[in-house]
Write a protein that holds these residues in place. Structure first.
Motif, mmCIF file in Angstrom:
data_model
loop_
_atom_site.group_PDB
_atom_site.id
_atom_site.type_symbol
_atom_site.label_atom_id
_atom_site.label_comp_id
_atom_site.label_asym_id
_atom_site.label_seq_id
_atom_site.Cartn_x
_atom_site.Cartn_y
_atom_site.Cartn_z
ATOM 1 N N LYS A 145 1.871 5.134 0.725
ATOM 2 C CA LYS A 145 1.666 6.264 1.725
ATOM 3 C C LYS A 145 1.263 7.395 0.621
ATOM 4 N N PRO A 146 0.306 8.359 1.176
ATOM 5 C CA PRO A 146 -0.459 8.038 2.283
ATOM 6 C C PRO A 146 -1.651 7.167 1.646
ATOM 7 N N ALA A 147 -1.894 5.908 2.607
ATOM 8 C CA ALA A 147 -3.122 4.871 2.453
ATOM 9 C C ALA A 147 -4.291 5.508 3.073
ATOM 10 N N GLN A 148 -5.638 5.269 2.442
ATOM 11 C CA GLN A 148 -6.727 5.652 3.194
ATOM 12 C C GLN A 148 -6.734 4.445 4.328
ATOM 13 N N ILE A 149 -7.218 5.059 5.604
ATOM 14 C CA ILE A 149 -7.531 4.056 6.676
ATOM 15 C C ILE A 149 -8.422 2.986 6.292
ATOM 16 N N PRO A 150 -9.487 2.884 5.659
ATOM 17 C CA PRO A 150 -10.362 1.822 5.385
ATOM 18 C C PRO A 150 -9.727 1.034 4.480
ATOM 19 N N THR A 151 -8.908 1.334 3.491
ATOM 20 C CA THR A 151 -8.009 0.471 2.803
ATOM 21 C C THR A 151 -7.105 -0.352 3.526
ATOM 22 N N GLU A 153 -8.972 -3.030 5.527
ATOM 23 C CA GLU A 153 -9.730 -3.958 4.570
ATOM 24 C C GLU A 153 -8.595 -4.924 4.168
ATOM 25 N N LEU A 178 0.918 -1.297 -0.027
ATOM 26 C CA LEU A 178 0.025 0.153 0.145
ATOM 27 C C LEU A 178 0.926 1.244 0.001
#
Length: 121
Positions: free
Chosen positions: A104-110, A113, A102
């Motif tokens: 950065k910056p990765a979305q928290i929901p991603t 999940e 993943l």
């Protein structure tokens, strides 16, 4: 799910740990590669490792190699979360045994999940 969060950026680490705790997981922060290795080896072991690449105490690349070479940790899924601008890095890390990468910056929901997906497989 016990999640080892290995990231030297304490703000990112604390944010990820707080969010993981909120959704019912047990995060364990590590702030350098050596600490991540130590926490991965001791009981109770993590169900999954979220690993940054650029950390003090050895890189995430070195840590991933060691994790996948050890009989004690080779089966723990590792998800790389990195701000590396090297376009080959996702393939390099997956080639070393990471189950996902993943940026950065990765979305928290991603992130959540992805962690849940790789531990339920």
């Amino acid at each position: 799910m016990r999640v080892l969060v290995a990231d030297d950026d304490r703000i990112i680490s604390h944010l990820l740990c707080a969010v993981l705790r909120e959704v019912g997981h047990e995060p364990v922060p590590a702030f350098d590669a050596m600490q991540a290795m130590m926490f991965a080896m001791r009981a109770p072991q993590p169900d999954v490792i979220l690993l940054d690449i650029n950390m003090p105490g050895g890189t995430g690349v070195e840590a991933l190699r060691k994790l996948k070479a050890s009989v004690k940790t080779m089966l723990i899924p590792v998800v790389v979360l990195s701000g590396s601008l090297d376009p080959t890095m996702p393939d390099v890390m997956k080639g070393l045994g990471a189950v996902d990468y993943l940026p950065k910056p990765a979305q928290i929901p991603t992130v959540i999940e992805t962690l849940e997906r790789v531990t339920s497989a």
